[in-house]
Scaffold this motif. Sequence first.
Motif, PDB file in Angstrom:
ATOM      1  N   ARG A  12      45.538   8.854 -18.678  1.00  0.00           N
ATOM      2  CA  ARG A  12      44.987   7.611 -18.153  1.00  0.00           C
ATOM      3  C   ARG A  12      44.821   6.638 -19.321  1.00  0.00           C
ATOM      4  O   ARG A  12      43.883   6.740 -20.111  1.00  0.00           O
ATOM      5  CB  ARG A  12      43.651   7.869 -17.482  1.00  0.00           C
ATOM      6  CG  ARG A  12      43.137   6.700 -16.693  1.00  0.00           C
ATOM      7  CD  ARG A  12      41.877   7.061 -15.933  1.00  0.00           C
ATOM      8  NE  ARG A  12      41.187   5.853 -15.552  1.00  0.00           N
ATOM      9  CZ  ARG A  12      41.542   5.083 -14.530  1.00  0.00           C
ATOM     10  NH1 ARG A  12      42.574   5.420 -13.781  1.00  0.00           N
ATOM     11  NH2 ARG A  12      40.885   3.980 -14.253  1.00  0.00           N
ATOM     12  N   SER A  45      54.624  -2.161 -17.135  1.00  0.00           N
ATOM     13  CA  SER A  45      55.150  -1.482 -15.937  1.00  0.00           C
ATOM     14  C   SER A  45      55.236   0.014 -16.175  1.00  0.00           C
ATOM     15  O   SER A  45      54.863   0.821 -15.325  1.00  0.00           O
ATOM     16  CB  SER A  45      56.554  -1.990 -15.595  1.00  0.00           C
ATOM     17  OG  SER A  45      56.517  -3.350 -15.251  1.00  0.00           O
ATOM     18  N   ILE A  46      55.746   0.389 -17.347  1.00  0.00           N
ATOM     19  CA  ILE A  46      55.928   1.800 -17.665  1.00  0.00           C
ATOM     20  C   ILE A  46      54.588   2.465 -17.957  1.00  0.00           C
ATOM     21  O   ILE A  46      54.294   3.554 -17.468  1.00  0.00           O
ATOM     22  CB  ILE A  46      56.859   1.961 -18.894  1.00  0.00           C
ATOM     23  CG1 ILE A  46      58.192   1.256 -18.670  1.00  0.00           C
ATOM     24  CG2 ILE A  46      57.073   3.432 -19.224  1.00  0.00           C
ATOM     25  CD1 ILE A  46      59.052   1.842 -17.603  1.00  0.00           C
ATOM     26  N   ALA A  47      53.752   1.795 -18.744  1.00  0.00           N
ATOM     27  CA  ALA A  47      52.503   2.418 -19.192  1.00  0.00           C
ATOM     28  C   ALA A  47      51.505   2.588 -18.057  1.00  0.00           C
ATOM     29  O   ALA A  47      50.767   3.569 -18.021  1.00  0.00           O
ATOM     30  CB  ALA A  47      51.888   1.598 -20.325  1.00  0.00           C
ATOM     31  N   PHE A  48      51.484   1.632 -17.119  1.00  0.00           N
ATOM     32  CA  PHE A  48      50.438   1.660 -16.104  1.00  0.00           C
ATOM     33  C   PHE A  48      50.951   1.927 -14.695  1.00  0.00           C
ATOM     34  O   PHE A  48      50.198   1.876 -13.736  1.00  0.00           O
ATOM     35  CB  PHE A  48      49.633   0.358 -16.146  1.00  0.00           C
ATOM     36  CG  PHE A  48      48.856   0.194 -17.421  1.00  0.00           C
ATOM     37  CD1 PHE A  48      47.636   0.833 -17.574  1.00  0.00           C
ATOM     38  CD2 PHE A  48      49.354  -0.539 -18.471  1.00  0.00           C
ATOM     39  CE1 PHE A  48      46.917   0.711 -18.749  1.00  0.00           C
ATOM     40  CE2 PHE A  48      48.653  -0.665 -19.662  1.00  0.00           C
ATOM     41  CZ  PHE A  48      47.431  -0.038 -19.801  1.00  0.00           C
ATOM     42  N   GLY A  49      52.273   2.174 -14.582  1.00  0.00           N
ATOM     43  CA  GLY A  49      52.806   2.518 -13.269  1.00  0.00           C
ATOM     44  C   GLY A  49      52.675   1.412 -12.254  1.00  0.00           C
ATOM     45  O   GLY A  49      52.409   1.652 -11.081  1.00  0.00           O
TER      46      GLY A  49
END
Lengths: 426, 426
Positions: free
Chosen positions: A147, A208-212
């Motif tokens: 997280r 976008s990648i880090a937090f989905g």
Amino acid sequence: MKIGLLGCGNVGSAFVKILIDNGDSIKERIGENLEISKILVRDLNRERDPWINTELLTTEAESIVGDPEIDIVVEVMGDLNPSKSLIEASLRRGKSVVTANKALLAEHYFEIEELAEQVGRDVFFEAAVAGGIPLIRSLRVSLVGERLSRVTGIVNGTTNFILTRMHEESLAFEEALAMAQRLGYAEADPRADLEGYDAAAKAAILSSIAFGMKVRFQDVLCEGISNLTAKDVEFASRHGFVIKLIAECARVQYENSQRLSVRVFPALLPATHPLSSVRDAFNAIFVEGEAVGELMFYGRGAGGLPTASAVMGDVIDAAQNLHYGSTERRLRRREVKVVPLDALESNFYVAIEVADKPGVLAKVATVFGECGVSIASMEQIGLGEEARLVFLTHSAKERSMVLTLDALAQLDSVRKIHRYLRVIDG
Amino acid sequence: MKIGLLGCGNVGSAFVKILIDNGDSIKERIGENLEISKILVRDLNRERDPWINTELLTTEAESIVGDPEIDIVVEVMGDLNPSKSLIEASLRRGKSVVTANKALLAEHYFEIEELAEQVGRDVFFEAAVAGGIPLIRSLRVSLVGERLSRVTGIVNGTTNFILTRMHEESLAFEEALAMAQRLGYAEADPRADLEGYDAAAKAAILSSIAFGMKVRFQDVLCEGISNLTAKDVEFASRHGFVIKLIAECARVQYENSQRLSVRVFPALLPATHPLSSVRDAFNAIFVEGEAVGELMFYGRGAGGLPTASAVMGDVIDAAQNLHYGSTERRLRRREVKVVPLDALESNFYVAIEVADKPGVLAKVATVFGECGVSIASMEQIGLGEEARLVFLTHSAKERSMVLTLDALAQLDSVRKIHRYLRVIDG
């Protein structure tokens, strides 16, 4: 495995070079032979690096996209068109795609990803953010169970070079820019770098990648560095700060829900912050997670060879997926909810030009207080016509800061609101 | 996906905590539910963290290894036995394995990897080197096409904490060690950390992955920090160096062939080297590649949560491989050829105790010259009984350095060869 290369500029040519130099050892390690079978260029007659086999050059995109022998298409042309349609056509014909095209991904990543999923092929883009630094795969795979609370990056080498020169040689912005252009770190038209647009495209992909979540270029709030002055830098230095152009993605609590803040802005970082020692054209990304704590990834964010190195890692991954009949696993993504800027909080640096006479500070301080912004320290720089008041505030909402500046602008004794910058804590 | 957990100490308990906190969001992102079905412990009656469901605890390894419902076995017990046999038994029964056991991997990685390949399952071990830092996967996948020249790491938090305190607070080694023990950074018996054995195990794993060779613990040359003194640290500081315990793996040309040098040793690093600013218990790995240039990975190398975070990344990767019916691709590996220590070259720091009288320096300098070691700078520290000569040399072979020290020991005026340390260039 046969590779079709779209583009033969800096990165494309470096990619060819790496494959010539390391092809044998790659084959030995992964058990797979990689071979470039065609290279799309605009001009067949342009002079090429000596290692480019000119017999592979073509100006016909269809001869690559439509070649059933080609397994992997590498797109290193940049620009939206015709890159987007060539990538889509390649996927539709069953090819995996590796791209370094950040502008394209920041606008169209989700459609392209969806298409790749439909056709069961890969789209990889490690090179699109922070060049040779293995960041995207680390976030997608290693840290997918983590997280993350915040990702803070120096992702634009041009602005970091300029800011480093301003700090270390006390250059004016224009002088540092001219030096960057002379040394090839800045383009003749440097606006995309200076205004933060390049960093904003990377911030969209990164968050976008880090937090989905689905973050697009237009979701990123963006401020550049072109109106920074030597005085700002000098004040920051004297107070133990370094000014960096920061791309920041953070989870923020807003009206009882979790939102994302995605911004590019010049910020004052304490000299002890790990990002502060990132000099010149280097990039670094500082990641904070609940379990993993603090991580930093550091390396060359641009340049032909480092970028091509990231492309090569992706090509090998795609080749192995094709060989084993698997693909990169899709991660589900939510639509992003961006927090409104004016609800965000931070400490601020504020510089205003004032009339140099008794009583001015009292009036100015009253305005800060009435708007709910608490002053941590104040300093007068210069005298008379040159008089400037510089403040560091305690944590305040952007909304309160804007109100303060509006009210200050009404005061007769305030000549000019010079600027405000955010301060990032250690 | 059902997980069997072997061990419920610091890392095991933190792993359970992360899954409780993030299980829902992991499920949302990867579309897979992860569930711990059993936990192997030594003592059922020991007090556990409140989030541990004691109904899952068992003292019977067979009830996990032999349970056909369990898909993934996570080994966080440490020690060679019974970890090795449990990991092998798990693989043989078709389970994928995630382990954080560096001691085991440094001895038996290649047999375990081979077994995993035979049975078509994964063995992942991101947590075994540098805790939460996503290093192993970056080297295995992103950088597999890169020709790396050198990997230099600070991979032991205990010694880095001690050295940081010696530098920043001018503590003696014993004082810094006592502080580390008081704060829980060093164990009651700290030898494995201080003598470099812990770092050597990590260096073996790291160099195997980075250079595609079979490097085992016994291939690693290893020197610890226990005889460093405050004087060494003080001299280093004054000359712009920081002393760090370094794990270094490098390609070296030796008698017309490429060999590997894998070593752990305390070294003088220039204060401007990116590893110099890595403080306290943090870890960092500096990677140099031909195309990618310089990379650094930085983060928490130990502690329950960071280590468990790396374990979680591996578990998710293994779960997705099981779901999609694929496995991590094997990389082919050559037997290592280690270069003999005495053929390696570097700059050196040499400290000797001498009689404080005229003519001594000339004799000493003559010995250096006769042995082919060129002196870059010299300093006398202390007077009379305390007199000490400290040298920095230009680049020389280890062989020449050892010859020099042997010859110096023959001089009447040399009381004691205090030590020599290697200097790493910027």
